[in-house]
Design an enzyme around this catalytic site. Sequence first.
Site, mmCIF file in Angstrom:
data_model
loop_
_atom_site.group_PDB
_atom_site.id
_atom_site.type_symbol
_atom_site.label_atom_id
_atom_site.label_comp_id
_atom_site.label_asym_id
_atom_site.label_seq_id
_atom_site.Cartn_x
_atom_site.Cartn_y
_atom_site.Cartn_z
ATOM 1 N N ASP A 40 51.568 28.852 35.848
ATOM 2 C CA ASP A 40 51.000 30.101 35.341
ATOM 3 C C ASP A 40 51.439 30.263 33.892
ATOM 4 O OD1 ASP A 40 50.132 30.393 37.908
ATOM 5 O OD2 ASP A 40 51.160 32.287 38.301
ATOM 6 N N ASP A 97 41.010 37.069 45.297
ATOM 7 C CA ASP A 97 42.333 37.673 45.415
ATOM 8 C C ASP A 97 42.185 38.969 46.200
ATOM 9 O OD1 ASP A 97 43.069 35.633 43.659
ATOM 10 O OD2 ASP A 97 42.726 36.899 41.903
#
EC number: 5.3.1.16
Length: 245
Positions: free
Chosen positions: A8, A129
């Site tokens: 990330d 998500d």
Amino acid sequence: MIVIPAIDLKEGKCVRLEQGLMERDTVYSDDPAAQALVWEAKGAELLHIVDLDGAFAGEPKNRGAIEAIVKALKITTQLGGGIRDLATIEAYLGMGIGRVIIGTAAQRNPELVQEACRKFPGRIVVGIDAKNGMVAVQGWAEVTGVTAIDLAKKFEGFGVAAIVYTDISRDGMMKGPNIEATRNLAEAITIPVIASGGVSALRDIENLMAVEAAGISGAITGKAIYSGAIELSEAIALTRRGASC
């Protein structure tokens, strides 16, 4: 099922967030390309990259770091975060990214997914998500009234390579993935599902392998491999043993 390490990116650095909150970040490396090479050396077949700044801004923000990772690696990469149009998809694929992940734009504009799949077959992944089963968008800042399963069903027949399903409540919390929600999603669609969020021990990999037949093709792990809770090479060996049984 394969184990997929995650990188990330925030401000050019390799970080992990808790529950998607930008203010709750831990920096693990100032050199994401070097970190990517570590995961490749441990046997990873696929690297999952997220442009966190891009996810919140709605446009690419870590191109330099992403390009450095792609140039350093021999393995395939998949990238999400801030990908909202065909031009961005084309630019990233041209850079050498293997697959792009469309998240927020997939919920708001399913036609983009359809068009991208037509133009770049086998290279488009949808990121879903969810918070309590409901889809969250815009870097998880906004929760919609759409269920993850209902959204996923919209992409049947488009040619989507996979759906990355993240349970936000589990992400970065080291509490184990939401096996039931992941399995329910995989059983509801024909598109392969990649589980993300909460993988914290080899036992979690085993639990996902137990429901692999539902249509789960991979498990993304981040914090656990950075903290040492999981040794990536062991997790990969575990799934390879399972595949040969």
